[in-house]
Design an enzyme around this catalytic site. Structure first.
Site, PDB file in Angstrom:
ATOM      1  N   HIS A 411      57.505  72.397  11.829  1.00  0.00           N
ATOM      2  CA  HIS A 411      57.169  73.796  12.099  1.00  0.00           C
ATOM      3  C   HIS A 411      56.279  73.863  13.335  1.00  0.00           C
ATOM      4  O   HIS A 411      55.133  73.406  13.303  1.00  0.00           O
ATOM      5  CB  HIS A 411      56.458  74.418  10.894  1.00  0.00           C
ATOM      6  CG  HIS A 411      57.304  74.439   9.653  1.00  0.00           C
ATOM      7  ND1 HIS A 411      56.796  74.634   8.402  1.00  0.00           N
ATOM      8  CD2 HIS A 411      58.648  74.319   9.488  1.00  0.00           C
ATOM      9  CE1 HIS A 411      57.778  74.617   7.509  1.00  0.00           C
ATOM     10  NE2 HIS A 411      58.916  74.417   8.150  1.00  0.00           N
TER      11      HIS A 411
HETATM   12  C1  LIG Z   1      64.247  69.197  10.220  1.00  0.00           C
HETATM   13  C2  LIG Z   1      63.779  70.622  10.200  1.00  0.00           C
HETATM   14  C3  LIG Z   1      63.695  71.304   8.981  1.00  0.00           C
HETATM   15  C4  LIG Z   1      63.241  72.619   8.957  1.00  0.00           C
HETATM   16  N1  LIG Z   1      63.264  73.314   7.776  1.00  0.00           N
HETATM   17  C5  LIG Z   1      62.981  74.641   7.781  1.00  0.00           C
HETATM   18  C6  LIG Z   1      63.170  75.444   6.628  1.00  0.00           C
HETATM   19  O1  LIG Z   1      63.648  74.977   5.587  1.00  0.00           O
HETATM   20  N2  LIG Z   1      62.832  76.764   6.704  1.00  0.00           N
HETATM   21  C7  LIG Z   1      62.313  77.327   7.840  1.00  0.00           C
HETATM   22  O2  LIG Z   1      61.972  78.499   7.830  1.00  0.00           O
HETATM   23  N3  LIG Z   1      62.161  76.593   8.961  1.00  0.00           N
HETATM   24  C8  LIG Z   1      62.510  75.292   8.972  1.00  0.00           C
HETATM   25  N4  LIG Z   1      62.420  74.583  10.124  1.00  0.00           N
HETATM   26  C9  LIG Z   1      61.914  75.262  11.328  1.00  0.00           C
HETATM   27  C10 LIG Z   1      62.904  76.279  11.906  1.00  0.00           C
HETATM   28  O3  LIG Z   1      64.213  75.753  11.921  1.00  0.00           O
HETATM   29  C11 LIG Z   1      62.427  76.623  13.316  1.00  0.00           C
HETATM   30  O4  LIG Z   1      61.115  77.145  13.205  1.00  0.00           O
HETATM   31  C12 LIG Z   1      63.290  77.668  14.020  1.00  0.00           C
HETATM   32  O5  LIG Z   1      64.651  77.291  14.056  1.00  0.00           O
HETATM   33  C13 LIG Z   1      62.768  77.845  15.436  1.00  0.00           C
HETATM   34  O6  LIG Z   1      63.528  78.836  16.070  1.00  0.00           O
HETATM   35  P1  LIG Z   1      63.503  78.956  17.640  1.00  0.00           P
HETATM   36  O7  LIG Z   1      64.498  79.996  18.021  1.00  0.00           O
HETATM   37  O8  LIG Z   1      62.124  79.090  18.110  1.00  0.00           O
HETATM   38  O9  LIG Z   1      63.996  77.516  18.198  1.00  0.00           O
HETATM   39  P2  LIG Z   1      65.241  76.619  17.809  1.00  0.00           P
HETATM   40  O10 LIG Z   1      65.918  77.118  16.576  1.00  0.00           O
HETATM   41  O11 LIG Z   1      64.768  75.224  17.809  1.00  0.00           O
HETATM   42  O12 LIG Z   1      66.267  76.841  19.017  1.00  0.00           O
HETATM   43  C14 LIG Z   1      65.939  76.526  20.357  1.00  0.00           C
HETATM   44  C15 LIG Z   1      67.215  76.151  21.094  1.00  0.00           C
HETATM   45  O13 LIG Z   1      66.981  76.308  22.500  1.00  0.00           O
HETATM   46  C16 LIG Z   1      67.606  75.255  23.190  1.00  0.00           C
HETATM   47  N5  LIG Z   1      66.917  75.068  24.468  1.00  0.00           N
HETATM   48  C17 LIG Z   1      65.623  74.695  24.635  1.00  0.00           C
HETATM   49  N6  LIG Z   1      65.318  74.635  25.952  1.00  0.00           N
HETATM   50  C18 LIG Z   1      66.445  74.952  26.631  1.00  0.00           C
HETATM   51  C19 LIG Z   1      66.759  75.035  28.026  1.00  0.00           C
HETATM   52  N7  LIG Z   1      65.831  74.778  28.967  1.00  0.00           N
HETATM   53  N8  LIG Z   1      68.019  75.385  28.383  1.00  0.00           N
HETATM   54  C20 LIG Z   1      68.946  75.657  27.427  1.00  0.00           C
HETATM   55  N9  LIG Z   1      68.700  75.583  26.080  1.00  0.00           N
HETATM   56  C21 LIG Z   1      67.459  75.242  25.694  1.00  0.00           C
HETATM   57  C22 LIG Z   1      67.435  74.063  22.248  1.00  0.00           C
HETATM   58  O14 LIG Z   1      68.363  73.044  22.558  1.00  0.00           O
HETATM   59  C23 LIG Z   1      67.642  74.696  20.881  1.00  0.00           C
HETATM   60  O15 LIG Z   1      68.977  74.635  20.486  1.00  0.00           O
HETATM   61  C24 LIG Z   1      62.853  73.263  10.174  1.00  0.00           C
HETATM   62  C25 LIG Z   1      62.946  72.578  11.388  1.00  0.00           C
HETATM   63  C26 LIG Z   1      63.413  71.274  11.416  1.00  0.00           C
HETATM   64  C27 LIG Z   1      63.502  70.568  12.737  1.00  0.00           C
END
Ligand SMILES: Cc1cc2nc3c(=O)[nH]c(=O)nc-3n(C[C@H](O)[C@H](O)[C@H](O)COP(=O)(O)OP(=O)(O)OC[C@H]3O[C@@H](n4cnc5c(N)ncnc54)[C@H](O)[C@@H]3O)c2cc1C
Length: 474
Positions: A411
């Site tokens: 997280h």
């Molecule tokens: C193993 C694991 C288990 C988890 N379990 C839970 C759970 O059960 N429940 C829960 O609520 N949360 C959970 N989480 C956390 C949750 O998944 C994340 O908090 C959430 O997905 C974050 O959302 P986000 O949009 O910020 O980033 P992300 O979902 O991480 O998406 C970001 C995306 O942007 C892309 N990206 C980054 N930089 C660039 C760039 N420069 N150019 C192009 N693309 C780029 C990345 O490749 C990625 O695909 C878990 C996380 C992990 C890793």
């Protein structure tokens, strides 16, 4: 050099990016989503497998924040982002915390009514639900142990859809909002990494990117856009902004839920296909106890982290399940982009209070597992003794030190905090970066603090709200 044009460029296709893309495409905007990772059929790889780590995790799962103790962390890197690899657990942002954030950071339109409206939308769209039947034994352990100790434990809902036989499928972004955004006209460009935003005065006019072609070679791409949403997650978003020369209140204030694990051995084999959905909430919101993915590799890693004599437990790995204690932390960290390097320097400083809280959490975790019938407990502390009885747990207290504790987190939040108090935020109440008219953040970076619960619900709710607000200006 190849040049693409779009009205709205969305960088990243995870929890924040996919919600933004679907909302804007459905409203008729021309949307291009650029995702650094590959587009992998959600059914192609076994959940929680080694193949999944190789294909869908950034750095194949090996990232760490420097500090004493250091903290290993994981991020998704594929279409759907971290939602493809997460456990699907879903918990709305607690109302008291939303209220505290609203007051502290002066976040406009952040009332329970507004947040409930967007949470309802997200939950209807993704099918957030509880198990249709009895929990698997690995999850029932937490319920049983808590009941014996007189503690509260609850089953958390998950982003799962169940068929009539009770089989559940996790509703990741690649299964739901990404295809729905495409249906509404959005384009997805996978395996394309945005390396820099192009600025002109107070506007972003586009971005430079590097696309990986099927043969492995790369081609430079320039993308011209009228509006840009950066949704790369709490580590990559500030890295991209800093590489683009945008630094005010960007990358500081990183928040984790520092987590410590215990590998628990039981007298008989347990299930390993799913992640326990129960949580011990007796000590919430500052301390939560739950269960982790426990495939053979996870069990081996957790046992290795204990550093003790675990050969026997490893041979009987089917009797072993991994559990954890996680805290809300008073400490914080920083993401710093390094010139010439793709990966940033990530640091995190836990306070003494954090360390005591986590050590206390570890002991409570031990208590609940022993109460539920575990026979041997291997904590993620190098050299700590294996606990077989409640009396053994006290030794863990002294064994837990910054240099012996093996900590991790999944997280990651708060590197571009949102709110109208410009002195403590990187973006306004709806994610618009200070100083830029058309640059918005819409991901985990915006949460002003770690939410104390699984964060994806808050991220998606806030992303839906911000996307709607953006549309209201067009
Ligand atoms: C193993 C694991 C288990 C988890 N379990 C839970 C759970 O059960 N429940 C829960 O609520 N949360 C959970 N989480 C956390 C949750 O998944 C994340 O908090 C959430 O997905 C974050 O959302 P986000 O949009 O910020 O980033 P992300 O979902 O991480 O998406 C970001 C995306 O942007 C892309 N990206 C980054 N930089 C660039 C760039 N420069 N150019 C192009 N693309 C780029 C990345 O490749 C990625 O695909 C878990 C996380 C992990 C890793």
């Amino acid at each position: 050099m190849k040049t693409l044009e779009t009205e709205v460029l969305i960088i990243g296709s995870g929890a924040g990016g996919a919600v933004t893309a679907a909302t804007l495409a459905r409203a008729g905007r021309s949307v291009l989503v650029v995702e650094e990772g590959p587009w992998i059929d959600p059914d192609a790889v076994e959940p929680f497998s080694l193949d999944e780590m190789v294909l869908k995790y950034r750095h194949q799962g090996a990232s760490a924040a420097l500090g004493t103790p250091g903290i290993a962390y994981a991020e998704g890197r594929c279409v759907g982002g971290s939602t493809e690899i997460n456990s699907g657990l879903y918990h709305r942002l607690p109302e008291e915390l939303a209220d505290e954030w609203r007051r502290t950071y002066r976040i406009a339109e952040f009332t329970p009514e507004v947040l409930d409206k967007y949470s309802d939308l997200v939950e209807n769209e993704l099918s957030v639900s509880k198990l249709p039947g009895a929990p698997p034994p690995s999850s029932a352990v937490l319920e049983r142990g808590a009941a014996k100790l007189g503690w509260r434990a609850v089953e958390f809902a998950r982003v799962f859809r169940y068929d009539h036989q009770g089989r559940g499928v996790k509703q990741t972004m690649a299964r739901t909002l990404v295809p729905r955004a495409v249906e509404a006209g959005a384009q997805i460009l996978a395996e394309c990494r945005i390396s820099r935003l192009l600025k002109r005065d107070d506007r972003i006019v586009g971005a430079r990117a590097e696309r990986t072609l099927p043969g492995g070679e790369t081609e430079p791409v320039t993308i011209i856009a009228e509006h840009v949403f950066v949704c790369g997650g709490a580590i990559q978003t500030p890295t991209l902004l800093q590489h683009s020369g945008i630094r005010a209140q960007i990358g500081n204030g990183l928040k984790f839920h520092p987590t410590i694990k215990v590998a628990a051995r039981f007298p008989q084999a347990y299930d390993h296909g799913d992640v326990p959905m129960h949580r011990v909430t007796e000590f919430s919101p500052f301390l939560t106890i739950g269960g982790s993915a426990s495939r053979r590799g996870h069990v081996a890693l957790a046992l290795a982290d204990s550093g003790g004599d675990y050969a026997d437990a490893l041979a009987a790995w089917e009797d072993v399940v991994v559990y954890y204690a996680a805290i809300r932390s008073d400490g914080s960290g920083r993401v710093t982009a390094l010139p010439g390097f793709r990966a940033p320097l990530v640091t995190y400083r836990m306070t003494d209070a954090d360390q005591s809280r986590l050590a206390r959490g570890l002991l409570h975790l031990g208590e609940v597992l022993l109460a539920a019938g575990a026979t041997e407990l291997y904590p993620s502390i190098a050299g700590a003794p294996v606990a077989r009885r409640a009396e053994d747990l006290v030794e863990w207290w002294d064994a837990f030190t910054p240099s012996t504790a093996n900590l991790m987190t999944v997280h990651l939040t708060s590197t571009v905090r949102m709110g109208d108090d410009q002195s403590r935020t990187g973006a306004d109440s709806f994610g618009r970066v200070w100083g830029f008219r058309n640059l918005r953040i819409n991901d985990a970076s915006l949460l002003p603090d770690a939410p104390g619960v699984n964060p994806q619900a808050a991220i998606m709710t806030i992303a839906a709200r911000n996307a709607d607000e953006f549309l209201s200006h067009l």
